[in-house]
Design an enzyme around this catalytic site. Structure first.
Site: not given
Length: 148
Positions: A69, A71
């Site tokens: 992901h 993040e």
């Protein structure tokens, strides 16, 4: 004043999301220090060296197992402390596992957009709960925030 900077960094997260090779979900993240300097950024995609085969992206179950992901990429690639930083995430707030990484890294604020897709609400509710308990400030803007 803060809203102006939130727009700028969410716009940057949106641009970074466009670099993702995922044909259905392009997510970007920017980590910013309290003095508004950019520390790190990331987008969703397969790990470095793992083949970006479109067939793998088309297989949803496989894709979810292979994708890192945005993040997480931004946190991993940060070359200095991200304690007390803000993370800007496009187009929606972090999932619960990414929220855990945000919390553990010492990030104090997350900025993103409101997303009412029923498919993700349970996960978003967990993220909100985790951020509240860990005292990570979550600021969500309406979907049309950047077009205002």
């Amino acid at each position: 004043m803060i809203e102006k900077w939130d727009k700028r960094f969410l716009t940057l997260a949106k641009l970074i999301a466009s670099w993702s090779k995922d044909p259905s979900t392009k997510t970007g993240a920017v980590i910013v220090s309290p003095d508004r300097s950019i520390i790190s950024c990331g987008y969703n995609g397969f790990a470095r060296g793992v083949e970006d085969d479109p067939v793998r992206y088309a297989d949803r179950d496989l894709k979810y197992k292979l994708v890192v992901h945005a993040e997480r990429n931004a946190i991993i690639f940060a070359q200095k402390s991200i304690r007390e930083a803000t993370i800007y995430v496009w187009p929606w707030m972090p999932c619960a596992p990414c929220a855990g990484m945000v919390i553990q890294s010492g990030i104090e604020r997350c900025v993103s957009l409101i997303n009412l897709n029923p498919r993700w609400q349970e996960d978003f509710d967990l993220t909100k709960m985790m951020f509240k308990e860990a005292e990570v400030r979550l600021d969500l803007y309406p979907e049309d925030f950047l077009s205002e």
